[in-house]
Design a protein around this motif. Structure first.
Motif, PDB file in Angstrom:
ATOM      1  N   HIS A  94      -0.086  -6.738  -5.744  1.00  0.00           N
ATOM      2  CA  HIS A  94      -0.115  -7.783  -6.752  1.00  0.00           C
ATOM      3  C   HIS A  94      -0.455  -7.102  -8.082  1.00  0.00           C
ATOM      4  O   HIS A  94      -1.370  -6.267  -8.138  1.00  0.00           O
ATOM      5  N   ASP A  95       0.267  -7.433  -9.129  1.00  0.00           N
ATOM      6  CA  ASP A  95       0.080  -6.724 -10.394  1.00  0.00           C
ATOM      7  C   ASP A  95      -1.372  -6.652 -10.854  1.00  0.00           C
ATOM      8  O   ASP A  95      -1.828  -5.591 -11.304  1.00  0.00           O
ATOM      9  N   PRO A  96      -2.153  -7.724 -10.775  1.00  0.00           N
ATOM     10  CA  PRO A  96      -3.540  -7.646 -11.284  1.00  0.00           C
ATOM     11  C   PRO A  96      -4.445  -6.678 -10.523  1.00  0.00           C
ATOM     12  O   PRO A  96      -5.511  -6.310 -11.025  1.00  0.00           O
ATOM     13  N   VAL A  97      -4.036  -6.260  -9.326  1.00  0.00           N
ATOM     14  CA  VAL A  97      -4.896  -5.358  -8.558  1.00  0.00           C
ATOM     15  C   VAL A  97      -4.325  -3.950  -8.474  1.00  0.00           C
ATOM     16  O   VAL A  97      -5.009  -3.040  -8.003  1.00  0.00           O
ATOM     17  N   ARG A  98      -3.103  -3.781  -8.931  1.00  0.00           N
ATOM     18  CA  ARG A  98      -2.475  -2.444  -8.827  1.00  0.00           C
ATOM     19  C   ARG A  98      -3.285  -1.439  -9.614  1.00  0.00           C
ATOM     20  O   ARG A  98      -3.688  -1.662 -10.746  1.00  0.00           O
ATOM     21  N   GLY A  99      -3.538  -0.314  -8.974  1.00  0.00           N
ATOM     22  CA  GLY A  99      -4.340   0.738  -9.597  1.00  0.00           C
ATOM     23  C   GLY A  99      -5.826   0.618  -9.311  1.00  0.00           C
ATOM     24  O   GLY A  99      -6.578   1.568  -9.526  1.00  0.00           O
ATOM     25  N   ARG A 100      -6.246  -0.543  -8.814  1.00  0.00           N
ATOM     26  CA  ARG A 100      -7.656  -0.739  -8.461  1.00  0.00           C
ATOM     27  C   ARG A 100      -7.847  -0.883  -6.959  1.00  0.00           C
ATOM     28  O   ARG A 100      -8.883  -0.482  -6.426  1.00  0.00           O
ATOM     29  N   PHE A 101      -6.872  -1.471  -6.284  1.00  0.00           N
ATOM     30  CA  PHE A 101      -6.964  -1.697  -4.836  1.00  0.00           C
ATOM     31  C   PHE A 101      -6.016  -0.745  -4.116  1.00  0.00           C
ATOM     32  O   PHE A 101      -4.942  -0.422  -4.622  1.00  0.00           O
ATOM     33  N   THR A 102      -6.416  -0.363  -2.914  1.00  0.00           N
ATOM     34  CA  THR A 102      -5.572   0.472  -2.079  1.00  0.00           C
ATOM     35  C   THR A 102      -5.553  -0.075  -0.659  1.00  0.00           C
ATOM     36  O   THR A 102      -6.614  -0.258  -0.052  1.00  0.00           O
ATOM     37  N   VAL A 103      -4.361  -0.326  -0.146  1.00  0.00           N
ATOM     38  CA  VAL A 103      -4.207  -0.792   1.232  1.00  0.00           C
ATOM     39  C   VAL A 103      -3.810   0.396   2.099  1.00  0.00           C
ATOM     40  O   VAL A 103      -3.029   1.264   1.673  1.00  0.00           O
ATOM     41  N   SER A 104      -4.365   0.443   3.291  1.00  0.00           N
ATOM     42  CA  SER A 104      -4.043   1.517   4.233  1.00  0.00           C
ATOM     43  C   SER A 104      -4.152   0.969   5.648  1.00  0.00           C
ATOM     44  O   SER A 104      -4.640  -0.146   5.848  1.00  0.00           O
ATOM     45  N   ARG A 105      -3.703   1.758   6.610  1.00  0.00           N
ATOM     46  CA  ARG A 105      -3.770   1.315   7.997  1.00  0.00           C
ATOM     47  C   ARG A 105      -3.919   2.497   8.918  1.00  0.00           C
ATOM     48  O   ARG A 105      -3.572   3.627   8.578  1.00  0.00           O
ATOM     49  N   ASP A 106      -4.437   2.208  10.096  1.00  0.00           N
ATOM     50  CA  ASP A 106      -4.567   3.198  11.165  1.00  0.00           C
ATOM     51  C   ASP A 106      -4.003   2.542  12.412  1.00  0.00           C
ATOM     52  O   ASP A 106      -4.656   1.696  13.033  1.00  0.00           O
ATOM     53  N   ASN A 107      -2.788   2.899  12.768  1.00  0.00           N
ATOM     54  CA  ASN A 107      -2.137   2.242  13.907  1.00  0.00           C
ATOM     55  C   ASN A 107      -2.801   2.581  15.232  1.00  0.00           C
ATOM     56  O   ASN A 107      -2.783   1.781  16.161  1.00  0.00           O
ATOM     57  N   ASP A 108      -3.381   3.765  15.328  1.00  0.00           N
ATOM     58  CA  ASP A 108      -4.064   4.117  16.575  1.00  0.00           C
ATOM     59  C   ASP A 108      -5.273   3.224  16.802  1.00  0.00           C
ATOM     60  O   ASP A 108      -5.577   2.844  17.938  1.00  0.00           O
ATOM     61  N   LYS A 109      -5.957   2.887  15.736  1.00  0.00           N
ATOM     62  CA  LYS A 109      -7.143   2.036  15.842  1.00  0.00           C
ATOM     63  C   LYS A 109      -6.812   0.552  15.669  1.00  0.00           C
ATOM     64  O   LYS A 109      -7.691  -0.300  15.804  1.00  0.00           O
ATOM     65  N   LYS A 110      -5.565   0.260  15.331  1.00  0.00           N
ATOM     66  CA  LYS A 110      -5.135  -1.122  15.072  1.00  0.00           C
ATOM     67  C   LYS A 110      -5.983  -1.752  13.962  1.00  0.00           C
ATOM     68  O   LYS A 110      -6.524  -2.855  14.109  1.00  0.00           O
ATOM     69  N   MET A 111      -6.062  -1.022  12.876  1.00  0.00           N
ATOM     70  CA  MET A 111      -6.869  -1.465  11.748  1.00  0.00           C
ATOM     71  C   MET A 111      -6.051  -1.420  10.468  1.00  0.00           C
ATOM     72  O   MET A 111      -5.191  -0.551  10.282  1.00  0.00           O
ATOM     73  N   VAL A 112      -6.348  -2.355   9.567  1.00  0.00           N
ATOM     74  CA  VAL A 112      -5.805  -2.298   8.213  1.00  0.00           C
ATOM     75  C   VAL A 112      -6.983  -2.444   7.263  1.00  0.00           C
ATOM     76  O   VAL A 112      -7.938  -3.161   7.551  1.00  0.00           O
ATOM     77  N   TYR A 113      -6.910  -1.733   6.139  1.00  0.00           N
ATOM     78  CA  TYR A 113      -8.028  -1.649   5.228  1.00  0.00           C
ATOM     79  C   TYR A 113      -7.600  -2.039   3.817  1.00  0.00           C
ATOM     80  O   TYR A 113      -6.429  -1.921   3.441  1.00  0.00           O
ATOM     81  N   LEU A 114      -8.577  -2.452   3.049  1.00  0.00           N
ATOM     82  CA  LEU A 114      -8.355  -2.703   1.628  1.00  0.00           C
ATOM     83  C   LEU A 114      -9.544  -2.141   0.861  1.00  0.00           C
ATOM     84  O   LEU A 114     -10.652  -2.666   0.963  1.00  0.00           O
ATOM     85  N   GLN A 115      -9.303  -1.062   0.149  1.00  0.00           N
ATOM     86  CA  GLN A 115     -10.325  -0.484  -0.708  1.00  0.00           C
ATOM     87  C   GLN A 115     -10.194  -1.120  -2.076  1.00  0.00           C
ATOM     88  O   GLN A 115      -9.132  -1.048  -2.702  1.00  0.00           O
ATOM     89  N   MET A 116     -11.269  -1.721  -2.537  1.00  0.00           N
ATOM     90  CA  MET A 116     -11.255  -2.434  -3.815  1.00  0.00           C
ATOM     91  C   MET A 116     -12.231  -1.768  -4.773  1.00  0.00           C
ATOM     92  O   MET A 116     -13.431  -1.719  -4.498  1.00  0.00           O
ATOM     93  N   ASN A 117     -11.711  -1.260  -5.856  1.00  0.00           N
ATOM     94  CA  ASN A 117     -12.529  -0.617  -6.878  1.00  0.00           C
ATOM     95  C   ASN A 117     -12.440  -1.399  -8.183  1.00  0.00           C
ATOM     96  O   ASN A 117     -11.540  -2.208  -8.368  1.00  0.00           O
ATOM     97  N   SER A 118     -13.380  -1.119  -9.069  1.00  0.00           N
ATOM     98  CA  SER A 118     -13.392  -1.753 -10.391  1.00  0.00           C
ATOM     99  C   SER A 118     -13.234  -3.274 -10.276  1.00  0.00           C
ATOM    100  O   SER A 118     -12.421  -3.889 -10.971  1.00  0.00           O
TER     101      SER A 118
END
Length: 123
Positions: free
Chosen positions: A60-84
């Protein structure tokens, strides 16, 4: 399909939070995953989406550059790192899944989601 988001909390403006989502009950690696949020009195809005392999991400444009989405398929996890973080980021955050990220659709076309986790940004 079960999705459980966690990691929300109270943070000051400019601070960081890391959200996590545990998936179970389906073949997680076959699905895109993402996050959307909903503030009181507001409509849901897509925050980020990541393809099943993690090779592509959408923001989403307002979060680009501040948030990072990632995933670990082995652990069946998805993450959202939110900065600033900003006060306008304050909302209930949900994780969800869909066959593929659809940037043209509301909340990226996420079709299944669990309970949200509350992010409060306040001094």
């Amino acid at each position: 399909v079960q999705l459980q988001a966690s990691g929300g909390g109270l943070v000051q403006p400019g601070g960081s939070l890391s959200l996590a989502c545990a998936a179970s009950g389906f073949s997680f690696a076959d699905y895109a995953a993402g996050w959307f949020r909903q503030a009181p009195g507001e409509e849901r809005e897509g925050v980020a989406c990541i393809t099943n392999t993690g090779s592509s991400t959408y923001y989403h444009d307002p979060v680009r550059g501040r948030f990072t989405v990632s995933r670990d398929n082995d652990k069946k996890m998805v993450y959202l790192q939110m900065n600033s973080l900003k006060p306008e980021d304050m909302a209930l955050y949900y994780c969800g899944t869909t066959l593929r990220c659809q940037p043209s659709r509301p909340i990226y076309g996420l079709e299944s989601w669990g309970k949200g986790t509350l992010v409060t940004v306040s001094s």
